[in-house]
Design an enzyme around this catalytic site. Structure first.
Site, short mmCIF file in Angstrom:
data_model
loop_
_atom_site.label_atom_id
_atom_site.label_comp_id
_atom_site.label_asym_id
_atom_site.label_seq_id
_atom_site.Cartn_x
_atom_site.Cartn_y
_atom_site.Cartn_z
CG HIS A 1 3.09 -5.91 5.63
ND1 HIS A 1 2.15 -6.26 6.57
CD2 HIS A 1 2.43 -5.16 4.72
CE1 HIS A 1 0.98 -5.76 6.22
NE2 HIS A 1 1.11 -5.07 5.11
CG HIS B 1 1.75 -2.22 2.83
ND1 HIS B 1 1.00 -3.29 2.40
CD2 HIS B 1 2.63 -1.95 1.84
CE1 HIS B 1 1.41 -3.65 1.19
NE2 HIS B 1 2.40 -2.86 0.84
CG ASP C 1 -2.50 -0.57 6.28
OD1 ASP C 1 -1.49 -0.73 5.57
OD2 ASP C 1 -3.38 -1.44 6.42
CG HIS C 2 0.11 -3.22 8.47
ND1 HIS C 2 -0.44 -4.37 8.94
CD2 HIS C 2 -0.61 -2.89 7.36
CE1 HIS C 2 -1.44 -4.74 8.16
NE2 HIS C 2 -1.57 -3.85 7.18
CG HIS D 1 0.24 -8.03 1.57
ND1 HIS D 1 -0.87 -7.61 0.88
CD2 HIS D 1 0.55 -7.02 2.44
CE1 HIS D 1 -1.21 -6.40 1.32
NE2 HIS D 1 -0.36 -6.02 2.25
CG ASP E 1 -2.36 -6.57 5.39
OD1 ASP E 1 -2.99 -6.68 6.47
OD2 ASP E 1 -2.17 -5.48 4.82
CG HIS F 1 -6.83 -5.11 6.85
ND1 HIS F 1 -7.07 -3.75 6.74
CD2 HIS F 1 -5.52 -5.28 6.58
CE1 HIS F 1 -5.94 -3.13 6.41
NE2 HIS F 1 -4.98 -4.04 6.30
FE FE Z 1 -2.93 -3.61 5.62
ZN ZN Z 2 -0.54 -4.37 3.79
#
Ligand code: FE
Ligand code: ZN
Length: 250
Positions: free
Chosen positions: A53, A55, A57-58, A111, A128, A166
């Site tokens: 996805h 985001h 942080d990915h 998410h 996530d 995570h």
């Molecule tokens: Fe994340």
């Molecule tokens: Zn995420």
């Protein structure tokens, strides 16, 4: 033999790296640096990048990894990405020669709306969507979408290994125990998880069987979870909606 290792990033992200015979694939590289360090330490060439996805942080490391390695990126067709990639949709099968790997794409909105998971060879990379004893926040989707996505994952074989993005398991277990206090499988998982974390080891991968036994978001039909949710009806989507909201404030 395919090896799968977690490359830790930021506070609690895992970038899963799969490798065999000197060739590697990574999932959700939010940061390029730790991936490049691992590739060079193990003498690996990166061939593919799988994104679940959009985001940061990915995906934060994708651009740099594309430039620094021969890797091609794969990402959900239903989301926008600033880097070149092959868009993937539900039912796509990705076959890699090195490492030898065949993964299917599942669409798991909730998410984010375009979120996908990659599964195959007894593994699930779920980003996530599903966490150890928990699930992702609903940033874009409705509770109903997320509930349906999670139900889809429960149809995979029970021995599927679950690779989440995570390290949230300990806190999720506290929440799960607040809903089902004294639940034996939960207490056992809490003990096992604490022991791993105390040694600095990941609590992941888990297995689908373990999630089915302990993850409240997969247990919305259980009398204990229904009662604790305070939901006016036992309808699992209502129960899910209630406990997801409770978890936001836990
Ligand atoms: Fe994340
Ligand atoms: Zn995420």
């Amino acid at each position: 033999m395919l090896e799968i290792i977690p490359v830790p990033a930021f506070k609690d992200n895992y970038i899963w790296l799969l490798h065999q015979h000197g060739h590697a694939v990574v999932v959700d590289p939010g940061d390029a640096q730790p991936v490049l360090e691992t590739l060079s330490a193990l003498g690996l060439q990166l061939n593919a990048i799988l994104v679940t996805h959009h985001h940061m942080d990915h995906i934060g490391g994708v651009e740099e990894l594309i430039h620094a390695t021969p890797a091609r990126a794969f990402a959900p067709e239903k989301e926008q990405y600033p880097f070149p990639h092959q868009p993937v949709v539900a039912g796509d099968r990705l076959d890699f020669a090195e490492p030898a790997l065949s993964l299917s794409v599942l669409e798991v909105p909730g998410h984010t709306l375009g979120h996908v998971a990659y599964c195959g060879s007894g593994m699930l990379f779920c980003g996530d969507t599903l966490f150890g004893a928990g699930c992702g926040r609903l940033f874009e989707g409705t509770p109903e979408q997320m509930y349906t996505s999670l139900q889809q994952l429960t149809e995979l074989p029970a021995d599927t290994k679950v690779y989440c993005a995570h390290e949230y398991t300990e806190h999720n277990l506290e929440f799960a125990l607040s809903l089902e206090p004294g639940h034996v499988a939960l207490l056992a998982r809490q003990q096992a998880t604490s022991a791993l974390r105390a040694k600095g080891l990941p609590s992941l991968p888990s297995s689908l069987a373990l999630e089915l036994a302990t993850n409240p978001f997969l247990r919305c039909h259980e009398p204990g979870v229904i009662a604790a949710s305070g939901s006016a009806t036992p309808d699992p989507v209502n129960v899910f909606t209630a406990i997801r909201e409770m978890r936001n404030h836990f």
